[in-house]
Design a protein around this motif. Structure first.
Motif, mmCIF file in Angstrom:
data_model
loop_
_atom_site.group_PDB
_atom_site.id
_atom_site.type_symbol
_atom_site.label_atom_id
_atom_site.label_comp_id
_atom_site.label_asym_id
_atom_site.label_seq_id
_atom_site.Cartn_x
_atom_site.Cartn_y
_atom_site.Cartn_z
ATOM 1 N N HIS A 94 21.212 11.868 -12.450
ATOM 2 C CA HIS A 94 21.419 12.047 -14.146
ATOM 3 C C HIS A 94 22.316 11.326 -14.487
ATOM 4 O O HIS A 94 23.398 11.087 -13.976
ATOM 5 C CB HIS A 94 21.193 13.676 -14.459
ATOM 6 C CG HIS A 94 20.084 14.398 -13.806
ATOM 7 N ND1 HIS A 94 18.687 14.140 -13.953
ATOM 8 C CD2 HIS A 94 20.218 15.609 -13.142
ATOM 9 C CE1 HIS A 94 18.221 14.875 -13.458
ATOM 10 N NE2 HIS A 94 18.956 15.839 -12.846
ATOM 11 N N ALA A 95 22.026 10.768 -15.708
ATOM 12 C CA ALA A 95 23.174 9.793 -16.544
ATOM 13 C C ALA A 95 24.267 10.743 -16.810
ATOM 14 O O ALA A 95 25.347 10.200 -16.898
ATOM 15 C CB ALA A 95 22.254 9.362 -17.887
ATOM 16 N N ASP A 96 24.021 11.863 -16.776
ATOM 17 C CA ASP A 96 25.061 13.012 -17.445
ATOM 18 C C ASP A 96 25.807 13.618 -15.995
ATOM 19 O O ASP A 96 26.522 14.788 -16.398
ATOM 20 C CB ASP A 96 24.725 14.105 -18.512
ATOM 21 C CG ASP A 96 23.777 14.915 -18.045
ATOM 22 O OD1 ASP A 96 23.079 14.505 -16.948
ATOM 23 O OD2 ASP A 96 23.262 15.749 -18.626
ATOM 24 N N ALA A 97 25.614 13.081 -14.873
ATOM 25 C CA ALA A 97 26.225 13.735 -13.805
ATOM 26 C C ALA A 97 27.613 13.770 -13.825
ATOM 27 O O ALA A 97 28.310 12.656 -14.062
ATOM 28 C CB ALA A 97 25.613 12.819 -12.580
ATOM 29 N N PRO A 98 28.018 14.739 -13.239
ATOM 30 C CA PRO A 98 29.596 14.762 -13.172
ATOM 31 C C PRO A 98 30.150 13.637 -12.549
ATOM 32 O O PRO A 98 29.622 13.142 -11.561
ATOM 33 C CB PRO A 98 29.988 16.147 -12.772
ATOM 34 C CG PRO A 98 28.886 16.555 -11.919
ATOM 35 C CD PRO A 98 27.772 16.010 -12.631
ATOM 36 N N LYS A 99 31.512 13.110 -12.921
ATOM 37 C CA LYS A 99 32.082 12.129 -12.437
ATOM 38 C C LYS A 99 32.668 12.322 -10.855
ATOM 39 O O LYS A 99 32.139 11.699 -9.979
ATOM 40 C CB LYS A 99 33.467 11.789 -12.742
ATOM 41 C CG LYS A 99 34.080 10.499 -12.180
ATOM 42 C CD LYS A 99 35.433 10.178 -13.039
ATOM 43 C CE LYS A 99 36.118 9.222 -12.473
ATOM 44 N NZ LYS A 99 37.379 8.789 -13.443
ATOM 45 N N TYR A 100 32.929 13.619 -10.482
ATOM 46 C CA TYR A 100 33.098 14.156 -9.305
ATOM 47 C C TYR A 100 32.476 15.415 -8.783
ATOM 48 O O TYR A 100 32.173 16.274 -9.763
ATOM 49 C CB TYR A 100 34.634 14.274 -9.192
ATOM 50 C CG TYR A 100 35.294 12.930 -8.656
ATOM 51 C CD1 TYR A 100 35.484 12.513 -7.321
ATOM 52 C CD2 TYR A 100 36.180 12.339 -9.912
ATOM 53 C CE1 TYR A 100 36.370 11.477 -7.178
ATOM 54 C CE2 TYR A 100 36.807 11.371 -9.482
ATOM 55 C CZ TYR A 100 36.822 10.771 -8.174
ATOM 56 O OH TYR A 100 37.617 9.637 -8.095
ATOM 57 N N VAL A 101 31.765 15.322 -7.700
ATOM 58 C CA VAL A 101 31.424 16.703 -7.075
ATOM 59 C C VAL A 101 32.153 17.090 -5.762
ATOM 60 O O VAL A 101 32.446 16.052 -5.017
ATOM 61 C CB VAL A 101 30.017 16.523 -6.907
ATOM 62 C CG1 VAL A 101 29.384 17.844 -5.959
ATOM 63 C CG2 VAL A 101 28.943 16.485 -8.108
ATOM 64 N N ASN A 102 32.603 18.218 -5.532
ATOM 65 C CA ASN A 102 33.202 18.656 -4.673
ATOM 66 C C ASN A 102 32.573 19.697 -3.788
ATOM 67 O O ASN A 102 31.891 20.422 -4.170
ATOM 68 C CB ASN A 102 34.794 19.024 -5.001
ATOM 69 C CG ASN A 102 35.578 18.155 -5.775
ATOM 70 O OD1 ASN A 102 35.812 16.789 -4.932
ATOM 71 N ND2 ASN A 102 35.969 18.360 -6.871
ATOM 72 N N SER A 103 32.698 19.653 -2.343
ATOM 73 C CA SER A 103 32.101 20.654 -1.618
ATOM 74 C C SER A 103 32.694 22.185 -2.251
ATOM 75 O O SER A 103 33.855 22.217 -2.524
ATOM 76 C CB SER A 103 32.773 20.715 -0.162
ATOM 77 O OG SER A 103 32.160 19.669 0.446
ATOM 78 N N THR A 104 31.783 22.975 -2.110
ATOM 79 C CA THR A 104 32.131 24.514 -2.268
ATOM 80 C C THR A 104 32.982 25.055 -1.164
ATOM 81 O O THR A 104 32.830 24.508 0.015
ATOM 82 C CB THR A 104 30.919 25.349 -2.538
ATOM 83 O OG1 THR A 104 29.885 25.324 -1.453
ATOM 84 C CG2 THR A 104 30.109 24.976 -3.817
ATOM 85 N N GLU A 105 33.683 25.872 -1.369
ATOM 86 C CA GLU A 105 34.561 26.842 -0.292
ATOM 87 C C GLU A 105 33.461 27.469 0.497
ATOM 88 O O GLU A 105 32.415 27.812 0.180
ATOM 89 C CB GLU A 105 35.475 27.605 -0.976
ATOM 90 C CG GLU A 105 36.734 26.957 -1.780
ATOM 91 C CD GLU A 105 37.642 27.869 -1.999
ATOM 92 O OE1 GLU A 105 37.631 29.092 -2.219
ATOM 93 O OE2 GLU A 105 38.910 27.265 -2.235
ATOM 94 N N ALA A 106 33.842 27.331 1.909
ATOM 95 C CA ALA A 106 33.320 28.059 2.890
ATOM 96 C C ALA A 106 34.147 28.550 3.900
ATOM 97 O O ALA A 106 35.192 28.413 3.880
ATOM 98 C CB ALA A 106 32.258 26.886 3.443
ATOM 99 N N ASP A 107 33.618 29.109 5.086
ATOM 100 C CA ASP A 107 34.517 29.689 5.963
ATOM 101 C C ASP A 107 35.623 28.767 6.596
ATOM 102 O O ASP A 107 36.654 29.012 6.953
ATOM 103 C CB ASP A 107 33.515 30.142 7.137
ATOM 104 C CG ASP A 107 32.554 31.442 6.838
ATOM 105 O OD1 ASP A 107 32.961 32.035 5.778
ATOM 106 O OD2 ASP A 107 31.962 31.528 7.423
ATOM 107 N N ILE A 108 35.180 27.606 6.626
ATOM 108 C CA ILE A 108 36.164 26.495 7.224
ATOM 109 C C ILE A 108 36.883 25.794 6.020
ATOM 110 O O ILE A 108 37.828 24.849 6.612
ATOM 111 C CB ILE A 108 35.485 25.314 8.173
ATOM 112 C CG1 ILE A 108 34.505 24.787 7.329
ATOM 113 C CG2 ILE A 108 35.023 26.210 9.302
ATOM 114 C CD1 ILE A 108 33.897 23.401 8.292
#
Length: 215
Positions: A94-108
């Motif tokens: 989308h045009a309004d997509a965030p500049k950065y997307v980061n992995s969500t926290e997980a077990d590792i």
């Protein structure tokens, strides 16, 4: 990457990649490799649709991909920087997509216990007896390419006590090199007490008229 002056050698050294501008590009690849949707969701690569009935979709779409490594040099998470040329021109981005997307926290992956670039910077930090702490992935990458390979960054979160404990065995001298905007100044102010409490010797480097280390 080339428009930002990133060389082929740096791309290889930091294992930079690309997530295609598709809802199922990563998902299709993982399926062919024999990985289940459930495992890919747990790893933070896929997300379930809001109502669950539409299945999964790729979290990272139309982005330059930055792998985040653990202390063994193994990828445990990703940061994805949207491509401006793709955003808004493709239904998956989308045009309004965030500049950065980061992995969500997980077990590792616990971002409060990971410093981006630390494995690449470890030897330089020890040799120069200092560490540069910056805000972003590309600040680290650009500084390393420019010869300042003692730079590391927090992974989309504020500096923590655990980050300071990771730095302490390598060097006591730490230099906060945050963005020169108001948010960067506040981050530098918040970091100083943490550095002092961890028995580190903190400094702040003023960028003057430049907005960030990459610039």
């Amino acid at each position: 990457l080339k428009s930002r002056g990133i060389t082929d050698e740096t791309i290889k050294a930091f294992r930079l990649g690309y997530a295609p501008a598709r809802w199922d590009g990563v998902q299709d690849y993982l399926r062919r490799e024999g990985y289940s949707q459930e495992l890919a969701v747990a790893a933070g690569l896929l997300k379930w649709g809001k109502d669950g009935s539409r299945g999964c979709y790729d979290l990272f779409r139309g982005r330059v991909m930055v792998p985040i490594l653990d202390k063994r040099g193994k990828p445990v998470a990703f940061g994805g920087r949207v491509l401006d040329a793709v955003a808004g021109t493709n239904s998956a981005v989308h045009a309004d997509a965030p500049k950065y997307v980061n992995s969500t926290e997980a077990d590792i992956y616990n971002k409060s216990k990971v410093l981006y670039g630390l494995e690449q910077a470890r030897r330089a930090i020890q040799n120069r007896d200092r560490v540069l702490v910056v805000e972003g992935y590309f600040d680290v990458i650009s500084l390393h390419q420019a010869g300042h390979d003692e730079a590391v960054a927090t992974c989309g979160t504020a500096l923590t006590e655990e980050h300071c404990r990771m730095i302490r065995p390598l060097s006591r001298r730490v230099i906060a090199l945050f963005d020169s905007d108001e948010a960067g100044l506040r981050a530098a102010e918040r970091s100083m007490p943490l550095f002092v409490e961890a028995d580190l010797e903190p400094y702040r480097l003023d960028l003057g008229e430049h907005k960030d280390p990459d610039e």
